[in-house]
Design a protein around this motif. Sequence first.
Motif, PDB file in Angstrom:
ATOM      1  N   ILE A 216       0.817  -1.213   0.000  1.00 23.77           N
ATOM      2  CA  ILE A 216       0.000   0.000   0.000  1.00 23.77           C
ATOM      3  C   ILE A 216       0.851   1.263   0.000  1.00 23.77           C
ATOM      4  CG2 ILE A 216      -1.779   1.281   1.252  1.00 23.77           C
ATOM      5  CD1 ILE A 216      -2.765  -1.306   0.000  1.00 23.77           C
ATOM      6  N   MET A 217       1.924   1.252   0.770  1.00 24.38           N
ATOM      7  CA  MET A 217       2.694   2.480   0.957  1.00 24.38           C
ATOM      8  C   MET A 217       3.927   2.563   0.074  1.00 24.38           C
ATOM      9  SD  MET A 217       2.254   2.396   5.115  1.00 24.38           S
ATOM     10  CE  MET A 217       3.118   3.930   5.437  1.00 24.38           C
ATOM     11  N   GLY A 218       4.225   1.487  -0.637  1.00 18.67           N
ATOM     12  CA  GLY A 218       5.329   1.511  -1.577  1.00 18.67           C
ATOM     13  C   GLY A 218       6.713   1.495  -0.948  1.00 18.67           C
ATOM     14  N   TRP A 219       6.812   0.989   0.277  1.00 23.52           N
ATOM     15  CA  TRP A 219       8.121   0.938   0.932  1.00 23.52           C
ATOM     16  C   TRP A 219       8.952  -0.191   0.335  1.00 23.52           C
ATOM     17  CZ3 TRP A 219       7.752   1.734   6.949  1.00 23.52           C
ATOM     18  CH2 TRP A 219       7.076   2.946   7.202  1.00 23.52           C
ATOM     19  N   THR A 220      10.280  -0.071   0.482  1.00 28.31           N
ATOM     20  CA  THR A 220      11.157  -1.174   0.127  1.00 28.31           C
ATOM     21  C   THR A 220      11.100  -2.222   1.231  1.00 28.31           C
ATOM     22  OG1 THR A 220      13.107  -0.251   1.240  1.00 28.31           O
ATOM     23  CG2 THR A 220      12.720   0.422  -1.053  1.00 28.31           C
TER      24      THR A 220
ATOM     25  N   SER B  16      -1.856   6.725   3.775  1.00 25.93           N
ATOM     26  CA  SER B  16      -0.812   7.674   4.162  1.00 25.93           C
ATOM     27  C   SER B  16      -0.299   7.454   5.582  1.00 25.93           C
ATOM     28  CB  SER B  16      -1.350   9.108   4.032  1.00 25.93           C
ATOM     29  OG  SER B  16      -2.502   9.285   4.829  1.00 25.93           O
ATOM     30  N   THR B  17      -0.646   6.303   6.200  1.00 22.36           N
ATOM     31  CA  THR B  17      -0.165   6.022   7.549  1.00 22.36           C
ATOM     32  C   THR B  17       1.360   5.984   7.552  1.00 22.36           C
ATOM     33  OG1 THR B  17      -2.139   4.704   8.002  1.00 22.36           O
ATOM     34  CG2 THR B  17      -0.269   4.427   9.489  1.00 22.36           C
ATOM     35  N   GLY B  18       1.978   6.811   8.376  1.00 24.55           N
ATOM     36  CA  GLY B  18       3.431   6.907   8.388  1.00 24.55           C
ATOM     37  C   GLY B  18       4.068   6.036   9.453  1.00 24.55           C
ATOM     38  N   SER B  19       5.391   6.008   9.437  1.00 26.57           N
ATOM     39  CA  SER B  19       6.131   5.181  10.393  1.00 26.57           C
ATOM     40  C   SER B  19       5.910   5.653  11.827  1.00 26.57           C
ATOM     41  CB  SER B  19       7.627   5.195  10.059  1.00 26.57           C
ATOM     42  OG  SER B  19       8.124   6.523  10.060  1.00 26.57           O
ATOM     43  N   ASP B  20       5.663   6.970  12.020  1.00 27.87           N
ATOM     44  CA  ASP B  20       5.418   7.478  13.375  1.00 27.87           C
ATOM     45  C   ASP B  20       4.171   6.853  13.983  1.00 27.87           C
ATOM     46  OD1 ASP B  20       7.618   9.050  13.112  1.00 27.87           O
ATOM     47  OD2 ASP B  20       6.525  10.884  12.619  1.00 27.87           O
ATOM     48  N   ALA B  21       3.135   6.665  13.154  1.00 24.16           N
ATOM     49  CA  ALA B  21       1.900   6.066  13.658  1.00 24.16           C
ATOM     50  C   ALA B  21       2.104   4.608  14.032  1.00 24.16           C
ATOM     51  CB  ALA B  21       0.802   6.187  12.596  1.00 24.16           C
ATOM     52  N   PHE B  22       2.973   3.920  13.285  1.00 18.17           N
ATOM     53  CA  PHE B  22       3.237   2.515  13.576  1.00 18.17           C
ATOM     54  C   PHE B  22       4.118   2.333  14.813  1.00 18.17           C
ATOM     55  CE2 PHE B  22       2.086   1.562   9.083  1.00 18.17           C
ATOM     56  CZ  PHE B  22       1.220   0.498   9.333  1.00 18.17           C
ATOM     57  N   PHE B  23       4.918   3.332  15.146  1.00 20.71           N
ATOM     58  CA  PHE B  23       5.926   3.165  16.184  1.00 20.71           C
ATOM     59  C   PHE B  23       5.323   2.695  17.498  1.00 20.71           C
ATOM     60  CE2 PHE B  23       8.324   4.790  19.826  1.00 20.71           C
ATOM     61  CZ  PHE B  23       9.568   4.237  19.578  1.00 20.71           C
TER      62      PHE B  23
ATOM     63  N   ARG C 254      -8.274   2.125  -9.562  1.00 13.94           N
ATOM     64  CA  ARG C 254      -7.124   1.830  -8.701  1.00 13.94           C
ATOM     65  C   ARG C 254      -7.381   2.278  -7.266  1.00 13.94           C
ATOM     66  NH1 ARG C 254      -4.186   3.527 -13.295  1.00 13.94           N
ATOM     67  NH2 ARG C 254      -3.785   5.587 -12.387  1.00 13.94           N
ATOM     68  N   MET C 255      -8.064   3.406  -7.110  1.00 17.66           N
ATOM     69  CA  MET C 255      -8.403   3.892  -5.773  1.00 17.66           C
ATOM     70  C   MET C 255      -9.330   2.904  -5.058  1.00 17.66           C
ATOM     71  SD  MET C 255      -8.937   7.914  -6.791  1.00 17.66           S
ATOM     72  CE  MET C 255      -9.607   8.432  -5.209  1.00 17.66           C
ATOM     73  N   VAL C 256     -10.259   2.320  -5.798  1.00 18.05           N
ATOM     74  CA  VAL C 256     -11.148   1.308  -5.227  1.00 18.05           C
ATOM     75  C   VAL C 256     -10.332   0.091  -4.778  1.00 18.05           C
ATOM     76  CG1 VAL C 256     -12.968  -0.366  -5.763  1.00 18.05           C
ATOM     77  CG2 VAL C 256     -13.206   2.018  -6.483  1.00 18.05           C
ATOM     78  N   ASP C 257      -9.362  -0.303  -5.615  1.00 21.33           N
ATOM     79  CA  ASP C 257      -8.499  -1.438  -5.254  1.00 21.33           C
ATOM     80  C   ASP C 257      -7.748  -1.177  -3.951  1.00 21.33           C
ATOM     81  OD1 ASP C 257      -9.043  -3.272  -7.220  1.00 21.33           O
ATOM     82  OD2 ASP C 257      -7.523  -2.526  -8.607  1.00 21.33           O
ATOM     83  N   VAL C 258      -7.188   0.027  -3.848  1.00 21.15           N
ATOM     84  CA  VAL C 258      -6.430   0.382  -2.641  1.00 21.15           C
ATOM     85  C   VAL C 258      -7.334   0.361  -1.413  1.00 21.15           C
ATOM     86  CG1 VAL C 258      -5.182   2.254  -1.477  1.00 21.15           C
ATOM     87  CG2 VAL C 258      -4.660   1.706  -3.857  1.00 21.15           C
TER      88      VAL C 258
END
Length: 526
Positions: free
Chosen positions: A301-305, A362-369, A478-482
């Motif tokens: 979803i977020m495209g991270w490596t 758009s959930t960022g790493s800060d929210a996951f921490f 694509r937005m529906v898929d996401v």
Amino acid sequence: MEEGSLVEYGSRRVIVTITAVVCALLQIIDTTIVNIALPTMQGSLGASLTEITWVITAYAIANVIVMPLTSWLGQQFGRRNYFAASIIIFTISSWLCGNAISITELIIFRFIQGIGGGALLVTAQTIITESYPPEKRAMAQAIYVLGVIVGPTLGPPLGGYITDNYSWPYIFYINIPVGVIAALLTLQFIRSPKYDEKVPVSNVDWLGIFLLIVAVGSLQFILEKGQEDDWFNSSLITTLSVVCFFGFYFFIWRELVYKHPVVELRVLRNKNLSIGSILSFVLGFGLFGSTFIIPLYTQTIMGWTAFQAGMLMIPSTVFTAIMMPFVGKWMERGVSFRLLIVSGMGIFFVYSMMAYHILTPSTGSDAFFWILVIRGIGLGLLSIPITTMSLSTLKGKEIGQGAALSGMLRQLGGSFGVALISTYLTRDNQAHRADLVSKLSVNSANVQQRVYELSSGFQSRGIAPNIAKKSALALMDRMVDVQATILSYMDVFLWIGIMFLVCIPFVILFVRESKNKIDIAHAMQE
């Protein structure tokens, strides 16, 4: 030191502990480090997607087959010799994997590596448990569990770093120096218990070994390949399911009636071990399932490596490590298994609900921490009490037998977790997409307005109106898929949380209050 005792003291205990933990880490890291390098290996070896996934499947199948046999094999060859031989097999096959020139060779060598690695995790737990006196075994389990928790977290970032900066064979080559040192230390410092007795070749339970290989191998194959082959719509999966059922049925019957069983199932009469094994399955489901789903979400979803996704899990591991000495000390002072396990399951439920509520594109790493910090605390409260309780009332060779069974169930719990989550994500995603699409009527003013806004955006870039409209509709698709995918991941976290919540009454009803100090005093007298 009591004659026949395997308890170590001073520098010997330190060396034995480090050797065992490192070997456990090698085995666990190798279950996840390969995942990140699969695309690179696929291109290098000219393999198909189906073929390259067998690199993971072959290792997993060999692991699960060998785990329940480790106690018996240790008795046959002597624990020290068997442990050293397993390290050597693992190390040599790591070198062979790195030098494989075809996908067939790599799969064969990974299976052999899995045979060596399957013994490392379970035997390491047995060695650590018996190297500490009874009053210190909670802390011993804390050290062991730290390796179990750290391994799955280190695999993806380590694999990503090596693949990006070197080449894929080095994910296998790094095992070689560690394996050589571990083998030498094992031969020098690890001792075999006096109660190990060989079973004459004529009395070896060959039928039990065959049934175990058939049953466990079929089950692991089903879990690894079921989603890919659409489960029971595949004749192969259906056939293997029947084979698996009858394989386990006759295996259990054989082990309960044979005089020299290859897997001593009668040890499950010990209530602590039987309950602990069930909880080990649940723990494996939650541990490997959540370790699998968060990196998958951030990449999909977020495209991270993969390296970034793996690094995200570090806070969870750090806080699990921080919890280890505290939980170990609490248990030494008599805090009950039940209280700690219930607390851990409650915290894991909170973690799952928090993850359920914060997922967005758009959930960022800060929210996951902070969510992952809570996950780490929950795992710390769960892991040590479960592993300690499982082996707490076992003696002599029962410790190895119990460790083998609980280790296998933890591994199968992880396999079930990954398989069920993968299947659920696919099916649930389709259901959510169908539901969302049904609400996007072309006659809706909101939908028309959204298409108009997107089309205008494309036209402002010089795109023709008819192409702009098609691009707008494709973007909405694509937005529906996401959105459907996000809803699916939310549902997975919800169900994982509910599973742990439902287990709390089971723990309250069946896990007895531990009387560690009394049990320890009794064990010391014996």
